[in-house]
Design an enzyme around this catalytic site. Sequence first.
Site, PDB file in Angstrom:
ATOM      1  N   ARG A  62       0.806  -1.201   0.364  1.00 21.24           N
ATOM      2  CA  ARG A  62      -0.574   0.062   0.141  1.00 21.24           C
ATOM      3  C   ARG A  62       1.033   1.116   0.194  1.00 21.24           C
ATOM      4  O   ARG A  62       1.557   1.483   0.885  1.00 21.24           O
ATOM      5  CB  ARG A  62      -0.904  -0.346   1.303  1.00 21.24           C
ATOM      6  CG  ARG A  62      -1.859   1.067   1.480  1.00 21.24           C
ATOM      7  CD  ARG A  62      -2.822   1.330  -0.173  1.00 21.24           C
ATOM      8  NE  ARG A  62      -4.133   0.092   0.863  1.00 21.24           N
ATOM      9  CZ  ARG A  62      -4.968   0.123  -0.079  1.00 21.24           C
ATOM     10  NH1 ARG A  62      -5.222   0.627  -1.123  1.00 21.24           N
ATOM     11  NH2 ARG A  62      -5.503  -0.653   0.152  1.00 21.24           N
ATOM     12  N   ARG A  85       1.819  -6.504  -9.775  1.00 20.05           N
ATOM     13  CA  ARG A  85       2.012  -6.299  -7.849  1.00 20.05           C
ATOM     14  C   ARG A  85       1.937  -6.939  -7.420  1.00 20.05           C
ATOM     15  O   ARG A  85       3.000  -6.146  -6.049  1.00 20.05           O
ATOM     16  CB  ARG A  85       0.492  -4.971  -7.389  1.00 20.05           C
ATOM     17  CG  ARG A  85      -0.601  -4.865  -7.033  1.00 20.05           C
ATOM     18  CD  ARG A  85      -1.405  -4.351  -7.429  1.00 20.05           C
ATOM     19  NE  ARG A  85      -3.512  -4.919  -6.562  1.00 20.05           N
ATOM     20  CZ  ARG A  85      -3.905  -4.589  -5.758  1.00 20.05           C
ATOM     21  NH1 ARG A  85      -3.203  -3.197  -5.338  1.00 20.05           N
ATOM     22  NH2 ARG A  85      -4.859  -5.253  -5.582  1.00 20.05           N
ATOM     23  N   HIS A 155       0.396   3.848 -10.400  1.00 22.85           N
ATOM     24  CA  HIS A 155      -0.595   4.064  -9.229  1.00 22.85           C
ATOM     25  C   HIS A 155       0.086   5.231  -8.172  1.00 22.85           C
ATOM     26  O   HIS A 155       0.384   4.556  -7.034  1.00 22.85           O
ATOM     27  CB  HIS A 155      -1.128   2.509  -8.083  1.00 22.85           C
ATOM     28  CG  HIS A 155      -2.425   2.474  -7.502  1.00 22.85           C
ATOM     29  ND1 HIS A 155      -3.133   3.803  -6.970  1.00 22.85           N
ATOM     30  CD2 HIS A 155      -3.802   2.347  -7.637  1.00 22.85           C
ATOM     31  CE1 HIS A 155      -3.875   4.093  -6.044  1.00 22.85           C
ATOM     32  NE2 HIS A 155      -4.224   2.777  -6.726  1.00 22.85           N
ATOM     33  N   ASP A 203     -12.511   9.673  -6.533  1.00 22.04           N
ATOM     34  CA  ASP A 203     -11.741   8.400  -6.845  1.00 22.04           C
ATOM     35  C   ASP A 203     -12.373   8.672  -9.337  1.00 22.04           C
ATOM     36  O   ASP A 203     -13.830   8.257  -8.985  1.00 22.04           O
ATOM     37  CB  ASP A 203     -12.812   7.122  -6.150  1.00 22.04           C
ATOM     38  CG  ASP A 203     -11.692   5.806  -7.373  1.00 22.04           C
ATOM     39  OD1 ASP A 203     -11.445   5.706  -8.320  1.00 22.04           O
ATOM     40  OD2 ASP A 203     -12.129   4.426  -6.939  1.00 22.04           O
ATOM     41  N   GLU A 261      -2.020   9.227 -10.882  1.00 20.24           N
ATOM     42  CA  GLU A 261      -1.814   7.975 -11.393  1.00 20.24           C
ATOM     43  C   GLU A 261      -2.003   8.127 -13.387  1.00 20.24           C
ATOM     44  O   GLU A 261      -2.736   8.601 -13.744  1.00 20.24           O
ATOM     45  CB  GLU A 261      -2.823   6.640 -11.411  1.00 20.24           C
ATOM     46  CG  GLU A 261      -3.246   6.820  -9.701  1.00 20.24           C
ATOM     47  CD  GLU A 261      -3.691   5.656  -9.517  1.00 20.24           C
ATOM     48  OE1 GLU A 261      -4.502   4.354  -9.994  1.00 20.24           O
ATOM     49  OE2 GLU A 261      -4.756   5.922  -8.314  1.00 20.24           O
TER      50      GLU A 261
END
Length: 286
Positions: A62, A85, A155, A203, A261
Site C-alpha cells: 500500500r 503488483r 498507481h 476516485d 496515476e
Amino acid sequence: MTATTSPARPQGTDVVELIAPDGAAAAISLHGGHLLSWKPAGAAEQLYLSPRSEFAPGKAIRGGVPVIFPQFSDRGTLPRHGFARTLPWELVSSEQGKGDALAVLRLRDSDATRAIWPHAFELELSVRIGGRELDIELACENTGETRFQFTTALHTYLRVADLDAVSVEGLSGLRYFDSVKQAEALQRMDLLLTGEKGVLDLDRIYFGVKERPLLLAEDRRQVVIRQLGFEDAVLWNPGPERCAKLADMPPEGWSEMLCVEAASIGRPIELQAGESWVGRQSLALL
C-alpha cells in the site's frame, strides 16, 4: 548496486537502493516491481508508503507506485488491479551514471499468470532518478503468438502534509468517470481542490489526458507530472470513511496522500504477436 535486504522492510523484502551522484535516492521492491521511496536531491520524501503495508507474498504493497497490469481495478474478470503488483520481479540492472541512477526490473508470464490470463508477455520497469526528477517507464511486449488487450496504470501515491492545502491543475475540459458516484461528468474548473475544502472520497478516471502536464501544488511545494504513452489519468483519495475500512492503512492515512496515476483504461491497449508498448510517468519537484 544490487538488490539488498533492508531491515526497514518487513518480511525480508528484497529492495534495490538507488543513489544518484547529487544525492537523489529511491528504493524499489522486487516484490511487485514496486517503487517504495523517492527523495529528490536536497528534498524530503515525495511518496506515501503506508506503515501498515504487509510486505507479504501474494499481498499488494500500500503506497509508493504499484504497477497495475493487465487489468485496472475490477474492470474485468481478473483479481483487482491484476497480478503484476503481487508477483516477484527480476532485477535486470542497477547502475549509477554521471548525473543519475537507473534500475531496470522484469516480469515474464508464468504458469501462475497463464492460469488466469492465458497470454505470453514480458514487462520491463525502468526507474531513473537525478536532481529533482523521477522517470518511471513501463514497457510491455507480446511474446506469444496471439493478440491480447490490457489496461494498466502507475498507481503513484504522492505524500502530502495537508490535503486541504492541495490542488491539482490542468484537468479543465476533460471528461471523467466518477467511480464513487458511478457517473460521468465534465471537469469545468481548471483547479481541483482536495480535502475537506474540496473533494473528499475522490476516485476519478480522467480520459484523454495524454501528454497534458498536471501540476500538484501544496503551499510552496509544486510537483509537475507528465506522462507519455498513457491515455488517461486517475485521481484517488479514499477519504476518512473508506480509509477506516482499509486494513493496510492507518485511519488518518487518507490525509497524508493523493494518488495521481498515469493510466490507460478507457481504451485498452492491444498488442499483436511481437508488438510492444511503452508508457512513462515523469515527476519533477519545482
